[in-house]
Design a protein around this motif. Structure first.
Motif, PDB file in Angstrom:
ATOM      1  N   ASP A 471       0.646  -1.179   0.003  1.00 62.03           N
ATOM      2  CA  ASP A 471      -0.189  -0.736   0.352  1.00 62.03           C
ATOM      3  C   ASP A 471       1.456   1.154   0.036  1.00 62.03           C
ATOM      4  OD1 ASP A 471      -1.607   2.062   0.203  1.00 62.03           O
ATOM      5  OD2 ASP A 471      -3.196   0.717   1.909  1.00 62.03           O
ATOM      6  N   ASP A 472       0.735   2.223  -1.398  1.00 65.68           N
ATOM      7  CA  ASP A 472       2.167   2.911  -1.561  1.00 65.68           C
ATOM      8  C   ASP A 472       1.292   4.263  -1.021  1.00 65.68           C
ATOM      9  OD1 ASP A 472       4.100   1.500  -2.763  1.00 65.68           O
ATOM     10  OD2 ASP A 472       3.258   1.692  -4.391  1.00 65.68           O
ATOM     11  N   LYS A 474      -1.033   4.228   1.978  1.00 64.26           N
ATOM     12  CA  LYS A 474      -0.617   4.479   2.888  1.00 64.26           C
ATOM     13  C   LYS A 474       0.966   4.768   3.656  1.00 64.26           C
ATOM     14  CE  LYS A 474      -1.470   0.940   6.830  1.00 64.26           C
ATOM     15  NZ  LYS A 474      -1.414  -0.106   7.290  1.00 64.26           N
ATOM     16  N   ALA A 475       1.796   4.270   2.951  1.00 64.80           N
ATOM     17  CA  ALA A 475       3.585   4.589   2.884  1.00 64.80           C
ATOM     18  C   ALA A 475       3.530   5.971   3.432  1.00 64.80           C
ATOM     19  CB  ALA A 475       4.107   4.046   2.163  1.00 64.80           C
ATOM     20  N   ALA A 476       3.281   6.230   2.522  1.00 63.07           N
ATOM     21  CA  ALA A 476       3.363   8.392   2.057  1.00 63.07           C
ATOM     22  C   ALA A 476       2.330   8.756   2.886  1.00 63.07           C
ATOM     23  CB  ALA A 476       3.056   8.091   0.448  1.00 63.07           C
ATOM     24  N   LEU A 479       3.479   8.095   7.409  1.00 63.42           N
ATOM     25  CA  LEU A 479       4.846   8.230   7.457  1.00 63.42           C
ATOM     26  C   LEU A 479       5.502   6.743   8.679  1.00 63.42           C
ATOM     27  CD1 LEU A 479       6.114  11.493   6.251  1.00 63.42           C
ATOM     28  CD2 LEU A 479       5.912   9.079   4.656  1.00 63.42           C
ATOM     29  N   ASP A 480       5.876   5.832   8.500  1.00 63.57           N
ATOM     30  CA  ASP A 480       6.872   5.124   8.733  1.00 63.57           C
ATOM     31  C   ASP A 480       8.437   5.057   8.686  1.00 63.57           C
ATOM     32  OD1 ASP A 480       8.204   3.445  11.073  1.00 63.57           O
ATOM     33  OD2 ASP A 480       6.051   1.285  10.678  1.00 63.57           O
TER      34      ASP A 480
ATOM     35  N   ARG B 300       7.901   2.013   5.734  1.00 64.28           N
ATOM     36  CA  ARG B 300       7.037   0.557   5.842  1.00 64.28           C
ATOM     37  C   ARG B 300       5.506   0.404   5.869  1.00 64.28           C
ATOM     38  NH1 ARG B 300       8.477  -2.937  12.333  1.00 64.28           N
ATOM     39  NH2 ARG B 300       7.910  -0.679  12.353  1.00 64.28           N
ATOM     40  N   THR B 301       5.037  -0.109   5.284  1.00 55.39           N
ATOM     41  CA  THR B 301       3.263   0.285   5.392  1.00 55.39           C
ATOM     42  C   THR B 301       2.977  -1.416   5.621  1.00 55.39           C
ATOM     43  OG1 THR B 301       1.966   0.782   3.505  1.00 55.39           O
ATOM     44  CG2 THR B 301       3.914  -0.225   2.958  1.00 55.39           C
ATOM     45  N   THR B 302       1.744  -2.098   4.924  1.00 51.15           N
ATOM     46  CA  THR B 302       1.044  -3.123   4.872  1.00 51.15           C
ATOM     47  C   THR B 302       0.774  -3.897   3.446  1.00 51.15           C
ATOM     48  OG1 THR B 302      -0.589  -2.153   5.458  1.00 51.15           O
ATOM     49  CG2 THR B 302       0.411  -2.747   6.763  1.00 51.15           C
ATOM     50  N   THR B 313       8.568   5.902  -0.473  1.00 53.07           N
ATOM     51  CA  THR B 313       7.504   6.471  -0.197  1.00 53.07           C
ATOM     52  C   THR B 313       7.925   7.845  -0.504  1.00 53.07           C
ATOM     53  OG1 THR B 313       5.890   6.691   1.113  1.00 53.07           O
ATOM     54  CG2 THR B 313       8.388   6.938   2.350  1.00 53.07           C
ATOM     55  N   LEU B 314       7.750   9.231  -0.619  1.00 55.34           N
ATOM     56  CA  LEU B 314       7.722  10.177  -0.825  1.00 55.34           C
ATOM     57  C   LEU B 314       8.144  10.645  -2.003  1.00 55.34           C
ATOM     58  CD1 LEU B 314       8.420  11.323   2.792  1.00 55.34           C
ATOM     59  CD2 LEU B 314       6.421  11.934   2.182  1.00 55.34           C
TER      60      LEU B 314
END
Lengths: 491, 455
Positions: A471-472, A474-476, A479-480, B300-302, B313-314
Motif C-alpha cells: 500500500d504505497d 498508506k506509506a506516504a 509516514l513510518d 514501512r507499510t502493509t 515513499t514520498l
C-alpha cells in the motif's frame, strides 16, 4: 513480514565481542560535549547479524539470481573478478589523501581508464570524479554554463530537453540554474525538428540528448539537430544512459557532442548495489576541456609517473564534486571490466545487446504484443504498450509487471517513458542466453492469456513474493520511516 | 567473447526470427557517415588470470603503509562479515527497489539503516543516503534554502571548523542556484569558531553549518552556536562524524532546540578507504522538513493481506516524478555502502561503537603527547579533541612527510596548503587500529628525521 527487524532481535547486554576494541580509559572530554543517552543501535551476536542479513539478501531479486530486463538500467552480468580485484589490499586500504608515491598502481589504473573512455567515446578528455549519472549530468551542464559565461554570454541559460528524457535531465538543468525548454517527440520516436527550430534562440545554452533515446530508437537526424543547435550558439550534451547500444559502432565524439556522461554501472558493468554506488565519468570535446571537474589524473612526459591535476592545472574548472576523487572503487571495477572485454569485445557488446533486444522484440510482436514504435529497429531496448489490455481487460502494465515477479523474472521498467501509455521498457542486455529470452517471452504470452481468461488473478499478483502488493498510499500518508521501541504500557 | 553466451547456432536462428541477414543490418538506422570500424586505443582483452596478475602487481606497488591521515576519511577495523555479506550477489547485483515485492531485502536494510541514523543523530527522519559527506552538505545547504521561509537570502554561514573541501564542493554543486557561503573566523587558541565574531556578524543567513568535531579535531561550542543561529531564524546544519556520535552529543540535542538537519560522511561506518570512494553521505532532519529532503526514502507499510512490508515513499519529491521541480537531481542512493554500514553498526552495536570512538580518541591523545615530546613539535590548539590533533612543526611539513613516507609511515595531512595562516601545520589521526608500538614507531621516526636534518 518474513524477517523481524534487527532491533527486535536485540537483547540488552548482548554483543559481538570479537568486533569491539578493549575498553579505553575515560576520555578528557568535558561533559557539555558528551551525549547522555546511548544511541539505539541493536545489541546482537555476530551469528545473529550474519543470519539476519543473509536472510534479507534472499528476499531480493538480483542479476545473479534472476533475469532482470529493467529498461534503461543495463542490468548485465557483473563479473566477479571486478569485485575481487578492486578489493586487493593495496587498493582497498589506500587513503585518498595518501602521497602519489604510494598510489602509482592505483593512479595507473585511473589514467588508463581515462584513456580507454576517451577511445570508446571519441571525446578529447575525461574526468572520473562524478559519483553517479546524475552528478555527471550536473558536471556537464555546469560546464556548458561555465563555457558561455567565460565568453561573456551570460544570457544563455535555456537547456532544451526532449519530453522523453530521463527525469534527471530537467532536474539537473534546474540545479545548474538553467531554465528547461521541453521538446516534443515526433510520432516516429525522433525529435520533432520543426519544434527544435522554434525552441532554439539567443538564450539557448544547449540541448541534452540521449541517443539511442529512452524510446529505444536511434535519433536518425542527429547531424541536423547538431547543426540547428550549433547555429543557434548552443552546445550538445550526450546522456550516456544508453551507450551500451552503440558501443564500438558510433562514438558521441564523432557525432560532435561537446560533453557526455557515462554510467559506468550500466555500460561498464559495475554493480548496481541495490541502488548505488553509480559512477558518472564525463568526457568533453575541445571547447569544454578547460572546465572539467577536478581532480583528473595526469601523466608526466619525462618519467611516466602519475599525479593529480587540480585547481592549479585547470583554473577554469567547475570545481570539485566530491570530498576526494569520486567513487574510486567503482572506477577500479570498470577498469578491470574494460581490460577483460578488450577492443573486440567492446564492439560485440553493442552488437549482442542489440541482437538480444531485437530478438525479444520480434518474439513479442509475433505473439501479438503492441510495439510503441513498430516501424523502428530496436536499439538495445524497446517498448511495448499494454494500453489495449488495460482498456479492454483492466489489466495494467503494473499488473503484468507483478505477475512476472511470480515467474521469477524481474519486471521491465514500467510507466517510463511517460509519453507511452501503459508501457514496459525492456532491455535484456548482451549477457543473457537465448533460452532466458525465450523464457521471458513465454511468460509474457502466458500472462497475456491469463489476463483474458482470469483477469483478477493477474490484477492480484504477486502471490509468491515475501509480501503481496504493498500500500504505497498508506506509506506516504502514515509516514513510518524509522523504528522506535514500543512505549511501555502504562502501569 | 567475454560474458556473451551466444553460440553460432543461436545467432543464426535469432537473426532468422528477426528477419535480417546479419547483426550489422540491425544498425541500419545509424547514418553511415557516423559509423566506425575499429576502436583504436582500447587494448586487447585479458583473461581473468592475466588481469589478476596485473592488478596484484598494481596493488603491491601501492604498498600497505601505516596511515595516520584522517582529514575526512578514517581507517577503522572492518569486520569480515560486513563485505562478505554485502557483496552477496543478491545485494551486489540488485538495483533500486522499484519492484518493492521483489526487493524486500534491500528495502528492509535501508529502513534499518534509516532507523540507526536517526538514533545516532537524535533526529526524526533519515533518507536512504547520498553520494558522500561533501556532496551531502551541498544538498543540506540547498535544502535549508527551500525549507527556511523566514529569511530571504541564499547566504549560508559556515563555522570556522568546516572542512575546506566541503565548502568547495558545496559551492561547485549549489553555486549556480545562487547560494553564497560565508565563514566565521577561527579562534587561534582553541581551534574552534571565534565566538567574539558572533556579536558583530550582521548579515542575514539562511543556515549555519557547524562541523563537530571540527576539521581540526577540536570540539566546537555547539550549544552556543546553535542557539545563536536559531535566534536569527537561521536553520542549523550539523556536519558530524558518525563514529563520534556514539559518545558526543547528538545534533538533535544541540542547544535549546537541537540542530535542524544533520549530514556527514558515512565512510567511518565500515567502508574501506579505497582512495576516496565509494563512500556514502548520510542526512537526517526533523520531521517537519522531510518533504524538503532530497534522495530516496524507505517507509514501512502493509500489503493486501495487512502484513508489514517496505517500499520507497514520498517519491513526489523526486526527479522521476517532479522533473525540473524536484528537490534534487539525485537518483540513486549509495545502496551497497549503506548495506555494509548497516551490517557494521549491527555488529558493533552501541557498546562497540562507543569503544571504537573512545579508543580512537585516546590513541590520538597519546600520539599527540608522544609527538609533542619531540623538540620542534607543538600542539596548535588547546582544549578537547576527538580523534585528530593539529601540530605545529619548526620547518615545512612537505619534506618531513616525504621522509616519513620513505619509512612506510603516512604521517598526516599537511595543513599548510589548505590553511597557510596556520604556518607549518600537520593534522594527525590515530584510530583504534593503532597499537602503542605503532605510536612509538611514529614518534621515533619523526624524532630521527627532525634531529638528523637539524645536525
Amino acid at each position: 513480514m518474513p524477517e523481524k527487524l534487527i532491533f527486535e532481535k536485540s537483547r540488552p547486554g548482548r554483543r559481538a565481542y570479537a568486533q569491539a576494541p578493549a575498553l579505553a580509559t575515560a576520555t578528557d572530554i568535558p561533559a557539555e560535549f558528551l551525549r547522555q543517552d546511548r544511541p539505539m543501535l541493536p545489541e546482537v551476536s555476530e551469528l545473529q547479524v550474519v543470519r539476519h542479513y543473509t536472510r534479507l539478501s534472499q528476499l531480493n531479486f538480483s542479476i545473479d539470481t534472476n533475469f532482470y530486463p529493467l529498461g534503461s538500467c543495463t542490468m548485465k552480468y557483473n563479473p566477479r573478478a571486478c569485485n575481487a580485484l578492486a578489493m586487493l589490499p593495496g587498493l582497498l586500504n589506500r587513503h585518498p589523501l595518501g602521497p602519489v608515491s604510494h598510489g602509482q598502481g592505483f593512479l595507473a589504473c585511473m589514467y588508463e581508464l581515462q584513456e580507454m573512455l576517451k577511445a570508446v567515446t571519441g571525446m578529447r578528455a575525461v574526468s572520473l570524479t562524478p559519483m553517479a549519472g546524475a552528478q555527471g549530468e550536473l558536471a556537464g551542464v555546469a560546464m556548458i554554463r561555465a563555457y558561455h559565461v567565460s565568453r561573456g554570454d551570460h544570457e544563455r541559460n535555456e537547456i532544451i530537453v526532449p519530453d522523453a528524457a530521463h527525469g534527471t535531465n530537467p532536474a539537473t538543468a534546474t540545479m545548474c540554474g538553467c531554465i528547461v525548454r521541453e521538446l516534443a517527440t515526433g510520432a516516429d520516436g525522433d525529435v520533432d525538428i520543426e519544434a527544435l527550430k522554434q525552441a532554439v534562440g539567443p538564450k539557448t545554452a544547449g540541448i541534452m540528448l540521449t541517443n539511442p533515446s529512452t524510446l529505444g530508437v536511434f535519433e536518425r537526424r542527429i547531424i541536423e539537430i547538431r547543426r540547428i543547435v550549433n547555429d543557434a550558439g548552443g552546445l550538445l550534451y550526450y546522456d550516456g544512459a544508453n551507450l551500451n547500444a552503440i558501443l564500438g559502432k558510433v562514438r558521441p565524439g564523432d557525432m560532435e557532442f561537446d560533453v557526455i556522461h557515462m554510467n559506468l554501472h550500466k555500460t561498464f558493468s559495475t554493480p548496481h548495489g541495490g541502488g548505488g554506488p553509480g559512477s558518472g565519468a564525463v568526457g568533453v570535446g575541445k571547447r569544454l576541456r578547460p572546465f572539467l571537474p577536478i581532480p583528473v589524473v595526469g601523466r608526466s612526459d619525462t618519467d611516466g609517473s602519475y599525479h593529480w591535476l587540480t585547481e592549479k592545472d585547470l583554473p577554469q574548472s567547475i570545481g570539485r564534486l566530491s570530498g576526494f576523487m569520486g567513487n574510486a572503487g567503482v572506477l577500479l571495477r570498470a577498469y578491470v571490466y574494460m581490460r577483460m572485454v578488450g577492443r573486440d569485445g567492446m564492439r560485440r557488446i553493442g552488437e549482442f545487446a542489440t541482437l538480444n533486444a531485437n530478438y525479444l522484440q520480434s518474439r513479442l510482436r509475433a505473439a501479438g504484443f503492441e510495439l510503441a514504435f513498430p516501424e523502428r529497429r530496436a536499439s538495445h531496448e524497446f517498448i511495448i504498450t499494454l494500453k489495449t489490455m488495460a482498456r479492454t481487460l483492466h489489466v495494467t502494465a503494473m499488473d503484468v509487471a507483478k505477475a512476472l515477479l511470480d515467474e521469477g523474472l524481474h519486471a521491465p521498467t514500467t510507466y517510463f517513458p511517460l509519453l507511452v501509455p501503459e508501457c514496459l521498457l525492456i532491455e535484456p542486455t548482451e549477457t543473457e542466453t537465448r533460452e532466458a529470452l525465450d523464457r521471458f517471452a513465454d511468460a509474457m504470452i502466458a500472462i497475456a492469456e491469463r489476463a483474458k481468461s482470469d483477469p483478477a488473478s493477474v490484477q492480484g499478483a504477486p502471490y509468491k513474493m515475501p509480501v503481496r502488493r504493498l500500500d504505497d498510499v498508506k506509506a506516504a500518508r502514515n509516514l513510518d520511516l524509522a523504528w522506535r521501541p514500543e512505549p511501555r504500557p502504562e502501569l | 567473447m567475454p560474458f556473451i553466451p551466444h553460440t553460432e547456432d543461436d545467432v543464426k536462428s535469432m537473426l532468422q526470427t528477426i528477419g535480417v541477414d546479419s547483426i550489422e543490418q540491425l544498425f541500419d538506422e545509424i547514418p553511415a557517415e557516423l559509423r566506425i570500424d575499429e576502436l583504436v586505443g582500447v587494448p586487447d582483452a585479458l583473461c581473468e588470470m592475466e588481469i589478476t596478475r596485473l592488478m596484484r602487481a598494481r596493488s603491491r606497488q601501492d604498498g600497505t603503509p601505516q596511515c595516520f591521515i584522517g582529514a575526512g576519511a578514517y581507517e577503522h577495523h572492518v569486520p569480515s562479515a560486513v563485505w562478505d555479506i554485502a557483496t552477496r550477489g543478491e545485494f551486489y547485483s540488485a538495483y533500486t527497489p522499484y519492484q518493492a515485492e521483489a526487493s524486500q531485502g534491500t528495502l528492509q536494510v535501508i529502513y534499518e539503516y534509516q532507523s540507526m541514523i536517526t538514533a545516532l543523530t537524535a533526529l526524526d527522519v533519515s533518507n536512504a543516503s547520498l553520494y558522500d559527506g561533501a556532496s551531502a552538505l551541498a544538498e543540506a545547504a540547498l535544502m535549508s534554502v527551500r525549507a527556511n521561509r523566514k529569511v530571504k537570502t541564499s547566504r549560508v554561514l559556515l563555522a570556522a571548523g568546516v572542512n575546506p573541501t566541503y565548502e568547495k564542493v558545496a559551492h561547485a554543486i549549489s553555486g549556480n542556484q545562487g547560494l553564497v557561503f560565508d565563514r566565521l573566523p577561527l579562534d587561534r587558541h582553541t581551534g574552534t569558531t571565534d565566538l567574539a565574531a558572533l556579536a558583530t556578524y550582521d548579515q542575514e543567513v539562511v543556515a549555519l553549518v557547524i562541523q563537530q568535531p571540527s576539521f581540526f579535531g577540536t570540539l566546537e561550542p555547539i550549544d552556543r552556536l546553535t542557539d545563536w543561529a536559531h535566534q536569527r531564524a537561521a536553520l542549523v546544519i550539523a556536519v558530524v562524524n558518525p563514529t563520534s556520535l556514539a559518545i558526543l552529543k547528538a545534533p538533535g540535542h544541540w542547544g535549546a532546540d537541537g540542530a535542524d538537519i544533520a549530514c556527514g560522511e558515512g565512510q567511518p561506518l565500515g567502508i574501506p578507504l579505497s582512495s576516496g570512494g565509494p563512500y556514502f553521505g548520510f542526512m537526517a532532519c526533523e520531521k517537519s522538513l522531510v518533504r524538503q529532503m532530497p534522495g530516496r526514502i524507505v517507509g514501512r507499510t502493509t500489503d493486501l493481506e495487512d502484513k508489514p512490508g517496505f517500499t520507497l515513499t514520498l517519491q513526489a519529491r523526486e526527479q522521476h516524478i517532479r522533473r525540473s521541480k524536484a528537490t534534487s537531481n539525485i537518483c540513486t542512493n549509495q545502496g551497497l555502502m549503506v548495506t555494509g554500514a548497516t551490517i557494521y553498526m549491527s555488529l558493533l552495536g552501541q557498546e562497540g561503537l562507543a569503544r571504537v570512538a573512545q579508543r580512537s580518541q585516546q590513541n590520538t591523545a597519546q600520539l599527540a603527547a608522544k609527538l609533542t615530546s619531540i623538540k620542534g613539535v607543538t600542539r596548535l590548539f588547546d582544549g578537547p579533541h576527538f580523534h585528530e590533533v593539529a601540530l605545529g612543526l619548526d620547518r615545512p611539513v612537505g619534506p618531513v612527510l616525504r621522509a616519513l613516507a620513505g619509512q612506510e609511515i603516512l604521517g598526516g595531512f599537511d595543513l599548510s596548503a589548505s590553511h597557510p595562516e596556520l604556518g607549518n601545520a600537520l593534522l594527525v589521526c590515530a584510530t583504534e587500529t593503532k597499537t602503542a608500538d605503532d605510536l612509538e614507531r611514529y614518534r621515533r621516526a619523526l624524532s630521527d628525521i627532525l634531529s638528523a636534518s637539524r645536525k
